[in-house]
Design a protein around this motif. Structure first.
Motif, PDB file in Angstrom:
ATOM      1  N   MET A   1     -25.283  18.339 -44.496  1.00  0.00           N
ATOM      2  CA  MET A   1     -24.439  19.074 -45.440  1.00  0.00           C
ATOM      3  C   MET A   1     -25.252  20.194 -46.089  1.00  0.00           C
ATOM      4  N   ALA A   2     -24.660  21.377 -46.152  1.00  0.00           N
ATOM      5  CA  ALA A   2     -25.371  22.527 -46.718  1.00  0.00           C
ATOM      6  C   ALA A   2     -25.374  22.475 -48.243  1.00  0.00           C
ATOM      7  N   VAL A   3     -26.480  22.927 -48.828  1.00  0.00           N
ATOM      8  CA  VAL A   3     -26.556  23.073 -50.283  1.00  0.00           C
ATOM      9  C   VAL A   3     -26.616  24.565 -50.582  1.00  0.00           C
ATOM     10  N   ILE A   4     -25.660  25.027 -51.384  1.00  0.00           N
ATOM     11  CA  ILE A   4     -25.622  26.430 -51.808  1.00  0.00           C
ATOM     12  C   ILE A   4     -26.133  26.490 -53.238  1.00  0.00           C
ATOM     13  N   GLY A   5     -27.071  27.384 -53.502  1.00  0.00           N
ATOM     14  CA  GLY A   5     -27.577  27.551 -54.860  1.00  0.00           C
ATOM     15  C   GLY A   5     -26.745  28.569 -55.618  1.00  0.00           C
ATOM     16  N   LEU A   6     -26.370  28.220 -56.839  1.00  0.00           N
ATOM     17  CA  LEU A   6     -25.619  29.141 -57.692  1.00  0.00           C
ATOM     18  C   LEU A   6     -26.466  29.405 -58.930  1.00  0.00           C
ATOM     19  N   THR A   7     -26.830  30.654 -59.153  1.00  0.00           N
ATOM     20  CA  THR A   7     -27.696  30.961 -60.282  1.00  0.00           C
ATOM     21  C   THR A   7     -27.255  32.248 -60.961  1.00  0.00           C
ATOM     22  N   GLY A   8     -27.942  32.576 -62.049  1.00  0.00           N
ATOM     23  CA  GLY A   8     -27.636  33.780 -62.816  1.00  0.00           C
ATOM     24  C   GLY A   8     -28.356  33.660 -64.137  1.00  0.00           C
ATOM     25  N   GLY A   9     -28.534  34.755 -64.823  1.00  0.00           N
ATOM     26  CA  GLY A   9     -29.211  34.716 -66.118  1.00  0.00           C
ATOM     27  C   GLY A   9     -28.387  33.964 -67.148  1.00  0.00           C
ATOM     28  N   ILE A  10     -29.017  33.677 -68.290  1.00  0.00           N
ATOM     29  CA  ILE A  10     -28.303  33.002 -69.377  1.00  0.00           C
ATOM     30  C   ILE A  10     -27.087  33.844 -69.778  1.00  0.00           C
ATOM     31  N   GLY A  11     -25.949  33.162 -70.030  1.00  0.00           N
ATOM     32  CA  GLY A  11     -24.747  33.868 -70.466  1.00  0.00           C
ATOM     33  C   GLY A  11     -24.004  34.604 -69.363  1.00  0.00           C
ATOM     34  N   SER A  12     -24.418  34.376 -68.089  1.00  0.00           N
ATOM     35  CA  SER A  12     -23.751  35.099 -66.995  1.00  0.00           C
ATOM     36  C   SER A  12     -22.446  34.420 -66.564  1.00  0.00           C
ATOM     37  N   GLY A  13     -22.271  33.151 -66.963  1.00  0.00           N
ATOM     38  CA  GLY A  13     -21.029  32.455 -66.621  1.00  0.00           C
ATOM     39  C   GLY A  13     -21.145  31.551 -65.410  1.00  0.00           C
ATOM     40  N   LYS A  14     -22.337  31.007 -65.174  1.00  0.00           N
ATOM     41  CA  LYS A  14     -22.547  30.114 -64.021  1.00  0.00           C
ATOM     42  C   LYS A  14     -21.603  28.921 -64.052  1.00  0.00           C
ATOM     43  N   SER A  15     -21.480  28.301 -65.236  1.00  0.00           N
ATOM     44  CA  SER A  15     -20.648  27.091 -65.329  1.00  0.00           C
ATOM     45  C   SER A  15     -19.184  27.403 -65.056  1.00  0.00           C
ATOM     46  N   THR A  16     -18.719  28.554 -65.547  1.00  0.00           N
ATOM     47  CA  THR A  16     -17.331  28.972 -65.306  1.00  0.00           C
ATOM     48  C   THR A  16     -17.088  29.113 -63.807  1.00  0.00           C
ATOM     49  N   VAL A  17     -18.015  29.781 -63.113  1.00  0.00           N
ATOM     50  CA  VAL A  17     -17.878  29.987 -61.664  1.00  0.00           C
ATOM     51  C   VAL A  17     -17.985  28.643 -60.934  1.00  0.00           C
ATOM     52  N   ALA A  18     -18.898  27.772 -61.385  1.00  0.00           N
ATOM     53  CA  ALA A  18     -19.042  26.451 -60.760  1.00  0.00           C
ATOM     54  C   ALA A  18     -17.739  25.661 -60.875  1.00  0.00           C
ATOM     55  N   ARG A  19     -17.093  25.747 -62.052  1.00  0.00           N
ATOM     56  CA  ARG A  19     -15.819  25.023 -62.233  1.00  0.00           C
ATOM     57  C   ARG A  19     -14.738  25.567 -61.297  1.00  0.00           C
ATOM     58  N   MET A  20     -14.790  26.863 -60.992  1.00  0.00           N
ATOM     59  CA  MET A  20     -13.823  27.438 -60.038  1.00  0.00           C
ATOM     60  C   MET A  20     -14.036  26.861 -58.641  1.00  0.00           C
TER      61      MET A  20
END
Length: 199
Positions: A1-20
């Motif tokens: 199974m592939a693991v995709i990394g999702l990152t970004g600076g503080i306040g960039s909205g990583k959690s919002t995008v992860a929830r999508m």
């Protein structure tokens, strides 16, 4: 199974995008959550931290005083190095465990981490998705969310990888300076792409 990394600076909205992505059925693990779990009361890591920094680093209920620890490690780089040496291997081990859920049918999972590219966590992923916003947006969102003053947020941003460098390392970029519908559309397109690439 592939693991995709999702990152970004503080306040960039990583959690919002992860929830999508989560809404599309994608399993995701947030390295920040795991970093909190490994220092909960009763964990070996918290005992080591209290031993090193003194009992003052604990709150009355025995939990870690994060604000106090944060101010120490931002002012004393050698303490930050010590703390990272303790926590990074513990966090990595727990991330690997949580990234492999049982009874999961999609061909990829997401590792959401603000320090994906700054630590060896990038070795765990096949692709890097960067959630990007201008620095002034990072500042205003983080100040509003965390009740931090501007100088503190600027220090955190300065300690992270510069935006330009992060974008150079991205395989895919989600522009989170757009309206939510547009961000959701970008996520949907990436999801289709990953389903084909790893399916």
């Amino acid at each position: 199974m592939a693991v995709i990394g999702l990152t970004g600076g503080i306040g960039s909205g990583k959690s919002t995008v992860a929830r999508m992505f989560g809404a599309l059925g994608v399993h995701w693990v947030d390295a920040d959550d795991v970093a909190r779990e490994v220092v909960e009361p009763g964990t070996p890591a918290l005992a080591r931290i209290a031993e090193h920094f003194g009992e003052d680093i604990l709150q009355a209920d025995g939990s870690l005083d994060r604000a106090r620890l944060r101010s120490i490690v931002f002012e004393q780089p050698e303490e930050r190095t010590w703390l990272e040496g303790l926590l990074h291997p513990v966090i990595r081990e727990e991330l690997i465990r949580q990234l492999h859920p049982a009874d999961y049918s999609l061909p990829y999972v997401l590792l959401v981490s603000p320090l994906l590219l700054e630590t060896d966590q990038h070795q765990l992923v096949e692709k890097v998705v960067v959630v990007d916003v201008p620095v002034e947006v990072q500042l205003s969102r983080t100040m509003a969310r965390d009740d931090n003053d501007k100088a503190q947020v600027e220090r955190i941003i300065a300690a992270q990888m510069p935006r330009e460098k992060r974008l150079q390392k991205a395989d895919e970029v989600v522009d989170n300076n757009e309206v939510m519908d547009d961000v959701e559309r970008q996520v949907g397109e990436l999801h289709k792409k990953f389903m084909v690439a790893f399916g």
